[in-house]
Write an enzyme that holds these catalytic residues in place. Structure first.
Site, PDB file in Angstrom:
ATOM      1  N   ASP A   1       0.843  -1.196   0.000  1.00  0.00           N
ATOM      2  CA  ASP A   1       0.000   0.000   0.000  1.00  0.00           C
ATOM      3  C   ASP A   1       0.881   1.249   0.000  1.00  0.00           C
ATOM      4  OD1 ASP A   1      -2.967   1.075   0.853  1.00  0.00           O
ATOM      5  OD2 ASP A   1      -1.386   2.279   1.781  1.00  0.00           O
TER       6      ASP A   1
ATOM      7  N   TYR B   1       2.837   9.947  -0.355  1.00  0.00           N
ATOM      8  CA  TYR B   1       3.941   9.396   0.452  1.00  0.00           C
ATOM      9  C   TYR B   1       5.292   9.710  -0.192  1.00  0.00           C
ATOM     10  CZ  TYR B   1       0.248   6.375   2.492  1.00  0.00           C
ATOM     11  OH  TYR B   1      -0.890   5.882   3.081  1.00  0.00           O
TER      12      TYR B   1
ATOM     13  N   LYS C   1      -2.802   5.989  -4.212  1.00  0.00           N
ATOM     14  CA  LYS C   1      -3.907   6.904  -3.912  1.00  0.00           C
ATOM     15  C   LYS C   1      -3.753   8.242  -4.616  1.00  0.00           C
ATOM     16  CE  LYS C   1      -3.813   4.766   0.632  1.00  0.00           C
ATOM     17  NZ  LYS C   1      -2.392   4.575   0.899  1.00  0.00           N
TER      18      LYS C   1
ATOM     19  N   HIS D   1      -7.663   9.749  -1.677  1.00  0.00           N
ATOM     20  CA  HIS D   1      -6.950   9.737  -0.390  1.00  0.00           C
ATOM     21  C   HIS D   1      -7.762  10.423   0.724  1.00  0.00           C
ATOM     22  CE1 HIS D   1      -2.571   9.477   1.173  1.00  0.00           C
ATOM     23  NE2 HIS D   1      -3.410   9.359   2.166  1.00  0.00           N
TER      24      HIS D   1
END
Ligand code: A2P
Length: 288
Positions: free
Chosen positions: A49, A54, A79, A112
């Site tokens: 994931d 990120y 996401k 997200h």
């Protein structure tokens, strides 16, 4: 026996999703992420994931390639980020993530964070436009399943009412001390699979004496208790660690079951380890 590889949940569209995922939030880009992802795959995980926000999609892709595990055996989630809302930007955002990952498709793509009333009075339409971009990429075969993250019931209701393809997943913060079980149950009642981000409370709940006492009773660690707790709530946990021995141990949860009484105790624990992130309050650009 390590079965994070073989045990799956099945999404509403029939796609199987390995029941424990390896989370990568806050895992530094570069060698750390690439090496951790490779290690997780070598240790038996088949579900990774990540997210555009990120900042580590490129290294996640690198880790997948280094592992030598066939792409078809790995379930990859990424996401959509809040700066890319709307149809055209969303289509572009999917392409960007695919390029960064070095993949032809992702298995799951999530909104997200929802657009909310505080951000725009047109939040429902904005989320629906983003969703239409995801529906296009799903129909084009670039995404095998689509869903959302951090959607509370009102956000979910609005999106479901305005979409052709219903969301298949809602990823929410979930751990002892902050299971937000009403939001989880609501998503499940709408036919979505609920996933847990920070299933270990970002590590903050792991030193709790009551949790450790309960875990010891089962001959398990507090982290393993948290992962098992999610599974027994039909919630898919996404634990993360940068240490191989923990990556492996966190998925070693198939040789015990938490009793009904202890499940009740875990669900009723006083608030602990809450991230502070809420869709209505958080400054949207600052949230990962
Ligand atoms: P580390 O990377 O040093 O192992 P969450 O998955 O809820 O976000 O929690 C992740 C945090 O929990 C990280 O800080 C991670 O640190 C820590 N962590 C992960 N697994 C364990 C474990 N088995 N025991 C203790 N801490 C853990």
């Amino acid at each position: 026996m390590f079965t994070a590889k073989t045990e799956c949940f099945t999404l509403a569209n029939g796609v199987n999703i390995p029941c424990i995922g390896y989370g990568t939030w806050q895992t530094p880009d570069g060698e750390t992420t690439a090496d951790c992802v490779r290690a997780a795959l070598e240790l038996g995980y088949r579900h990774i994931d990540t997210a555009f926000a990120y900042g580590n999609e490129k290294s996640v892709g690198e880790g997948i390639r280094r592992s030598g595990v066939a792409r078809s055996e790995i379930f990859v989630t990424t996401k959509h980020w809040v700066t890319e809302r709307g149809y055209a930007k969303t289509v572009n955002a999917v392409e960007t993530s695919l390029k960064l990952l070095g993949l032809d498709y992702v298995d799951l793509y999530l909104i997200h964070w929802p657009c909310v009333a505080k951000i725009s009075p047109d939040w429902k339409e904005i989320n629906a436009d983003t969703w239409r971009g995801m529906e296009k990429m799903y129909r084009d075969g670039k995404i095998r399943a689509i869903g959302v993250s951090n959607f509370f019931p009102a956000h979910l209701d609005a999106l479901i009412a305005m979409s052709e393809i219903k969301p298949m997943v809602n990823q929410l913060e979930f751990h002892p001390g902050y299971p937000q079980i009403d939001n989880i149950r609501y998503s499940q009642s709408c036919g979505l699979l609920a996933e847990a981000w920070s299933p270990l409370g970002s590590g903050a709940v792991l030193s709790d004496p009551a949790l450790n006492e309960m875990a010891a009773k089962y001959g398990k660690t507090a982290a393993q208790l948290c992962v098992r707790f999610a599974l027994q709530c039909d919630v898919l946990p996404l634990p993360k660690s940068t240490r191989p021995e923990r990556i492996s141990a966190n998925a070693d949860v198939f040789d015990f079951a938490i009793s009904d009484e202890d499940m009740k105790t875990l669900l009723a624990m006083p608030q602990l380890g809450f991230s502070g992130f809420l869709p209505e309050d958080a400054p949207a650009d600052a949230i990962a």
